[in-house]
Scaffold this motif. Structure first.
Motif, mmCIF file in Angstrom:
data_model
loop_
_atom_site.group_PDB
_atom_site.id
_atom_site.type_symbol
_atom_site.label_atom_id
_atom_site.label_comp_id
_atom_site.label_asym_id
_atom_site.label_seq_id
_atom_site.Cartn_x
_atom_site.Cartn_y
_atom_site.Cartn_z
ATOM 1 N N SER A 129 0.855 -1.190 0.000
ATOM 2 C CA SER A 129 0.000 0.000 0.000
ATOM 3 C C SER A 129 0.887 1.234 0.000
ATOM 4 O O SER A 129 1.581 1.506 0.974
ATOM 5 N N LYS A 156 -2.921 -1.855 -2.957
ATOM 6 C CA LYS A 156 -4.060 -0.960 -2.735
ATOM 7 C C LYS A 156 -3.729 0.445 -3.204
ATOM 8 O O LYS A 156 -2.736 1.040 -2.792
ATOM 9 N N LYS A 158 -4.634 4.459 -3.545
ATOM 10 C CA LYS A 158 -5.376 5.594 -3.020
ATOM 11 C C LYS A 158 -5.970 6.359 -4.200
ATOM 12 O O LYS A 158 -5.247 6.784 -5.102
ATOM 13 N N ASP A 189 -8.939 2.562 -2.349
ATOM 14 C CA ASP A 189 -9.255 3.213 -1.070
ATOM 15 C C ASP A 189 -9.680 4.645 -1.328
ATOM 16 O O ASP A 189 -8.897 5.468 -1.805
ATOM 17 N N GLU A 312 -2.028 -4.742 5.720
ATOM 18 C CA GLU A 312 -1.466 -3.664 4.906
ATOM 19 C C GLU A 312 -0.039 -3.332 5.342
ATOM 20 O O GLU A 312 0.206 -3.027 6.507
ATOM 21 N N GLN A 314 2.932 -0.593 4.415
ATOM 22 C CA GLN A 314 3.100 0.684 3.718
ATOM 23 C C GLN A 314 4.552 1.028 3.437
ATOM 24 O O GLN A 314 4.835 2.006 2.749
#
Length: 383
Positions: A129, A156, A158, A189, A312, A314
């Motif tokens: 992510s 994922k 954004k 997301d 998730e 990051q």
């Protein structure tokens, strides 16, 4: 064993990229990493990560107590702030203390936390992510390629403002992960930026061309009925819950049949995710941890629950002065055998770091735009 005191310190994580979402972003982001050290008369110090909110107000609830009574002390902290309430930032302080207590309990037992909690497998499924809304296409591909090189198969994005841009960027992620799988997991997301009908139209546009594993936080976090309506109108699963503080706040969503995937923010701690997983399992719902990097201890809990789906990740590095005994390989997180939660801190190294910008930056993703939720009503052009 008795709790004798606590110390706080703040590390600073250099992301080496812009991070953010539809609500805003930080260029060349540097974010604060709140750390809590809980001391005992046995010479064991517990390390917790997450938040410093209300630590001083919460600490009397556990001062002098046996830190191994973790679950009971969690409830004791909730009771301590009964009148003002535990919701919001206060819950972050409770969770950080909770993480430190679990660390002490596992260290006292001489076991890694994942084993103490009843886990069998050290491997935790995870996805990449990028907090990536401000990355250009080349930067986006480079970020996810780094994870693909470690066996990851899902990412994922954004988004939520421009469906054409989101389709283009989702295809970039899809292409990167196709080196590892014929069916990459793609998530979108929207960070609470839509209303129900906007969400149906937007997701429908994406689903005409791509399959989405889930859509995350499409509506405001409290909109139980809206989430249920949306889930019935689209193919993708609806994932939400990362900003709900306490399993009591999930009750309206469960009653409405709203979440398809139950999410828990890592910052809300170990006991929270354990209890939430039990409630979700009773409804045959999977759970997913959001924001692992903020509190890596929660990964230790995920091997001990039957309904963990994926976590998730990051970033592949932590702040200077912070060492975590976890590896990012084989498409997930491999937990280490270090006693406790696997987190060690170098107090001197952290103290040497200069103060820099953090999430309180008014341009950052924690500040909701004035016209959020209204910007997409027409053609998406801000006027």
């Amino acid at each position: 064993m008795k709790i004798t005191g606590y110390r706080t310190l703040t590390a600073r994580h250099q992301w080496n990229r812009a991070v953010g979402d539809i609500n805003g972003h930080i260029v060349d982001a540097v974010t604060d990493v709140p750390i809590l050290l809980v001391d005992t008369d046995a010479g064991i110090t517990g390390v917790g990560m997450g938040s410093h909110a209300d630590i001083a107000r919460l600490f009397p609830a556990i001062d002098g107590e046996d830190p191994r009574s973790v679950s009971a002390l969690f409830d004791r902290m909730l009771a301590h702030v009964f009148k003002s309430g535990h919701a919001g930032a206060t819950y972050g302080g409770i969770a950080t203390i909770d993480a430190a207590l679990w660390d002490i309990k596992a260290k006292a037992a001489g076991e890694p936390l994942w084993r103490l909690l009843g886990g069998r497998d050290k491997f935790i499924p995870a996805y990449a992510s990028g907090l990536d809304i401000a990355l250009d296409d080349d930067q986006l591909a480079a970020f996810y390629t780094e994870f693909a090189d470690r066996g990851y198969v899902a990412g994922k994005l954004k988004g939520g403002f421009d469906p054409d841009a989101d389709l283009r960027r989702l295809r970039i992620i899809d292409e990167v992960f196709r080196g590892n799988t014929s069916r990459p997991g793609l998530m979108l997301d929207a960070n609470e930026s839509w209303q129900v009908k906007q969400a149906v139209r937007y997701i429908g546009t994406i689903e005409e061309e791509l399959d989405l594993l889930w859509v995350e936080e499409p509506l405001r976090r409290w909109d139980a009925i809206g989430h249920a309506r949306l889930s019935n109108a689209v193919r993708a699963a609806i994932a939400t819950g990362e900003n709900l503080t306490g399993i009591d706040q999930f009750r309206p969503l469960f009653d409405a049949g709203a979440p398809d995937i139950v999410q828990a923010g890592a910052v809300w701690g170990v006991t929270h995710i354990l209890r939430l997983s039990t409630v979700a399992a009773a409804r045959d719902l999977p759970v997913s941890v959001v924001g692992y990097n903020a509190n890596p201890a929660v990964a230790c809990a995920m091997t001990a629950v039957p309904n963990h789906l994926t976590t998730e990740v990051q970033g592949l590095e932590f702040a200077p002065g912070v060492s975590v005994d976890h590896e990012f390989i084989d498409g997930g997180i491999v937990l280490g055998d270090r006693p406790g939660a696997g987190i060690e801190v170098d107090v001197d190294a952290i103290a040497e770091l200069a103060t820099t910008a953090d999430w309180s930056n008014p341009a950052g993703p924690h500040v909701r735009p004035e016209r959020a939720g209204l910007r997409l009503v027409l053609d998406g052009v801000e006027r």
